[in-house]
Scaffold this motif. Structure first.
Motif, PDB file in Angstrom:
ATOM      1  N   PHE A 114     128.828  74.696  19.168  1.00 46.43           N
ATOM      2  CA  PHE A 114     128.898  76.131  18.865  1.00 46.43           C
ATOM      3  C   PHE A 114     127.545  76.778  19.113  1.00 46.43           C
ATOM      4  O   PHE A 114     126.494  76.212  18.804  1.00 46.43           O
ATOM      5  N   TYR A 115     127.590  77.995  19.674  1.00 47.56           N
ATOM      6  CA  TYR A 115     126.368  78.774  19.907  1.00 47.56           C
ATOM      7  C   TYR A 115     126.673  80.249  19.680  1.00 47.56           C
ATOM      8  O   TYR A 115     127.723  80.743  20.103  1.00 47.56           O
ATOM      9  N   ALA A 116     125.764  80.951  19.026  1.00 44.06           N
ATOM     10  CA  ALA A 116     125.832  82.412  18.925  1.00 44.06           C
ATOM     11  C   ALA A 116     124.411  82.955  19.000  1.00 44.06           C
ATOM     12  O   ALA A 116     123.514  82.475  18.283  1.00 44.06           O
ATOM     13  N   GLY A 117     124.173  83.928  19.882  1.00 43.24           N
ATOM     14  CA  GLY A 117     122.827  84.466  20.059  1.00 43.24           C
ATOM     15  C   GLY A 117     122.821  85.956  20.333  1.00 43.24           C
ATOM     16  O   GLY A 117     123.759  86.492  20.936  1.00 43.24           O
ATOM     17  N   CYS A 118     121.761  86.614  19.874  1.00 42.34           N
ATOM     18  CA  CYS A 118     121.565  88.057  20.113  1.00 42.34           C
ATOM     19  C   CYS A 118     120.283  88.261  20.908  1.00 42.34           C
ATOM     20  O   CYS A 118     119.261  87.624  20.622  1.00 42.34           O
ATOM     21  N   PRO A 119     120.296  89.155  21.899  1.00 40.39           N
ATOM     22  CA  PRO A 119     119.072  89.416  22.674  1.00 40.39           C
ATOM     23  C   PRO A 119     117.993  90.063  21.812  1.00 40.39           C
ATOM     24  O   PRO A 119     118.291  90.854  20.902  1.00 40.39           O
ATOM     25  N   LEU A 120     116.748  89.728  22.098  1.00 38.66           N
ATOM     26  CA  LEU A 120     115.583  90.362  21.479  1.00 38.66           C
ATOM     27  C   LEU A 120     114.856  91.150  22.555  1.00 38.66           C
ATOM     28  O   LEU A 120     114.645  90.650  23.662  1.00 38.66           O
ATOM     29  N   ARG A 121     114.464  92.374  22.229  1.00 41.71           N
ATOM     30  CA  ARG A 121     113.889  93.274  23.227  1.00 41.71           C
ATOM     31  C   ARG A 121     112.432  93.578  22.923  1.00 41.71           C
ATOM     32  O   ARG A 121     112.021  93.638  21.767  1.00 41.71           O
ATOM     33  N   GLY A 122     111.652  93.794  23.988  1.00 41.52           N
ATOM     34  CA  GLY A 122     110.263  94.187  23.850  1.00 41.52           C
ATOM     35  C   GLY A 122     110.121  95.687  23.710  1.00 41.52           C
ATOM     36  O   GLY A 122     111.106  96.423  23.590  1.00 41.52           O
TER      37      GLY A 122
END
Length: 330
Positions: A114-122
């Motif tokens: 299982f994987y869940a990820g959210c983008p992080l922005r500069g």
């Protein structure tokens, strides 16, 4: 599996450049970020949580919980897929997903299911990495849990932007010397690989000691930062500005030849001459000298290059100063 490339155009090239300039790569482990990933793992009920940054060829963990590896090749990174979209990526069972079924991180340790990820922005909205959670068992995720992960990623995002400001002067306006040297090293490598021009501008006030005497140390640093702001106003988006030892301002100009660098140096000096930076001193008005340099020796170390820039600038100032000149570093 996607393979990272250093394209001369396209969003990934600019994204990697923004990550390099953030100062976040290869930082030592930080207790506050470690607490954030532990909290994320607890809230999401997963054994693994990561704050990852996606470099040109690697995924590097700024903070991690439940995983020993500090970095993995980008080619096998789940998070590479996450930064290619604007919404969270959820993979309930990696073995059933054609993007990941043959991935070595799935078929062998750590046996991701299982994987869940959210983008992080500069600061400029480039996707620098992700906040993600991983489990070794298949599972589903509720909408409420997904919202929690997005909320936590927003907290991490704000923290990373604040860290970027701490790693630079004046809220990210100009890089400190160590960050500038790191970025210069990466741009030298890139220019050698792509055979594209690379130039620098070295700029300083000719009466630095007099200015410090009139303004004092604290106010003279603020004055230098105002000079950097004027240089920024006369720069391109790809330029990078650093303050070296509270004296010399260095401007990195990727994809720029000596003729263009010289024109930019002249424009910066003229802008400074007609700005409030040209303060009055007991023996006249503060003046500036600028040296435009094209770097033709791509094997030179960043520290040696900056030392050469300083020497050439001092030579220019010793010859009366208040002028712009150009040279090449072979």
């Amino acid at each position: 599996m996607p393979q990272a490339t250093d394209r001369r155009s396209g969003s990934d090239f600019e994204r990697v450049r923004a990550l390099e300039r953030s100062g976040l790569l290869d930082q030592p482990e930080d207790d506050a970020l470690q607490r954030l990933v532990r909290l994320t793992a607890t809230v999401m009920d997963t054994p693994i949580a990561l704050i990852s940054l996606i470099d040109q060829d690697r995924q590097w963990c700024l903070a991690r919980h439940g995983l020993n590896q500090k970095q993995t090749p980008r080619a096998v990174s789940f998070c590479t897929h996450t930064i290619q979209q604007d919404t969270p990526l959820v993979v309930p069972d990696a073995r059933q997903d054609p993007r990941f079924s043959n991935n070595p991180l799935v078929t062998s340790s750590p046996h991701i299911r299982f994987y869940a990820g959210c983008p992080l922005r500069g600061k400029k909205q480039h996707k620098l990495g992700t906040l993600c959670v991983i489990d070794r068992h298949t599972r589903t995720i509720s909408q409420a849990q997904l919202q929690l992960l997005e909320d936590l990623s927003d907290i991490v995002n704000r923290d990373l932007i604040a860290r970027h400001a701490l790693l630079t002067h004046h809220n990210g306006l100009v890089a400190k010397s160590d960050l500038f040297s790191f970025v210069l090293t990466r741009e030298l490598e890139r220019a050698a690989t792509t055979q594209t021009p690379l130039s620098l501008i070295a700029l300083a006030c000719d009466q630095h000691e007099d200015v410090c005497g009139v303004l004092g140390i604290t106010n003279s640093l603020r004055w230098l930062l105002s000079i950097c702001s004027i240089c920024t106003d006369n720069s391109n988006d790809s330029d990078f500005i650093g303050l070296m030892d509270q004296r010399m301002i260095a401007v990195l100009l990727p994809d720029t030849n000596i003729q263009s660098a010289l024109a930019r140096a002249v424009a910066m000096r003229m802008a400074l001459r007609h700005s409030s930076a040209a303060i009055d001193l007991p023996h006249g008005t503060a003046s500036f000298s600028a040296m435009a340099l094209e770097v033709q020796n791509r094997q030179i170390q960043a520290s040696d290059l900056l030392q050469l820039c300083e020497q050439k600038l001092k030579g220019l100032q010793a010859n009366l100063g208040d002028q712009t000149a150009s040279d090449c570093i072979h």
